[in-house]
Design an enzyme around this catalytic site. Structure first.
Site, PDB file in Angstrom:
ATOM      1  N   VAL A 203       0.747  -1.076  -0.006  1.00 47.33           N
ATOM      2  CA  VAL A 203       0.015  -0.014   0.177  1.00 47.33           C
ATOM      3  C   VAL A 203       0.756   1.136  -0.051  1.00 47.33           C
ATOM      4  CG1 VAL A 203      -2.158  -1.156   1.354  1.00 47.33           C
ATOM      5  CG2 VAL A 203      -0.169   0.038   2.447  1.00 47.33           C
ATOM      6  N   SER A 204       0.291   2.268  -0.489  1.00 47.68           N
ATOM      7  CA  SER A 204       1.309   3.526  -0.733  1.00 47.68           C
ATOM      8  C   SER A 204       1.105   4.379   0.458  1.00 47.68           C
ATOM      9  CB  SER A 204       0.837   4.236  -2.042  1.00 47.68           C
ATOM     10  OG  SER A 204       0.977   3.381  -3.036  1.00 47.68           O
TER      11      SER A 204
END
Length: 227
Positions: free
Chosen positions: A10-11
């Site tokens: 996930v960013s």
């Protein structure tokens, strides 16, 4: 039993809560392995890391390094694995050289077949094309707002947003003038920060000044002058 390694990413924290969380990605990978007769030997996690470049994702590199002949690298989606055609194809080639398989669950990609390999390459190209279109639309919108004086991003120091327009704040404009003068005199960015912080002058967000903050402010100076 055949072996598989999972890769999840996930960013941002927001993406973890509002998008597909790390736990959800892991669950999908585990389900696929169970259904297809694979033992999930490891799951590599890049949390809070952008997918724009593969060389800045240490866990992805570890996942690729761990692959052996006959194994599968399983990811929730192509976007978790790579954000550019170049990286996607490089990853696919690295997996292929190890005689391993690449699986992307959302797109149902499985490179054990010729059709799967072709689909992988096509989707990588289409995914980058869509991002480029979004980037072009965003850039066009920002340019329009700059030209018309509309707020186009976070309100810059020296201004406040009133009805979607930037209006100069005199007290902050005076600080901007001081920063410009100090820089013209040859003061370093750090020296300027030390002076502002020592005088208790906060940034727009109420934080202490950093060299990068001053640098960005100075870059925006021509825009500020235009208003």
């Amino acid at each position: 039993m055949k072996q598989a390694v999972g890769y999840i990413r996930v960013s941002t924290d927001k993406q973890a809560t509002e998008g597909v969380s790390l736990e959800a990605q892991r669950s999908r990978i585990e389900s696929w392995c169970l259904a297809n007769g694979y033992e999930l030997s490891a799951v590599f996690v890049d949390a809070g890391i952008s997918g724009k470049r593969m060389d800045t994702r240490p866990e992805l590199l570890k996942a690729l390094a761990s692959l052996k002949k006959g194994m599968a690298l399983v990811s929730y989606s192509l976007s978790r694995l790579a954000r550019s055609t170049k990286d996607a194809l490089v990853i696919g080639e690295m997996v292929s050289k190890k005689k391993a398989d690449l699986v992307s669950l959302s797109e149902q990609i499985d490179t054990t077949t010729a059709a799967g390999k072709m689909m992988f390459q096509m989707l990588a190209v289409l995914a980058e094309f869509e991002r480029n279109l979004v980037g072009e639309r965003t850039a066009t919108a920002l340019q329009h707002k700059k030209k018309t004086g509309l707020v186009y991003s976070a309100t810059p120091y020296g201004f406040q947003a009133i009805e979607d327009r930037l209006v100069q704040v005199q007290s902050e404009a005076a600080v901007v003038a001081e920063i410009q003068a100090a820089r013209q005199k040859g003061n370093t960015l750090q020296a300027i920060c030390d002076d502002l912080n020592g005088r208790g002058i906060p940034t727009k967000k109420g934080k202490q000044w950093q060299p990068a903050t001053v640098h960005l402010l100075l870059k925006r100076t021509p825009l500020a002058a235009a208003h």
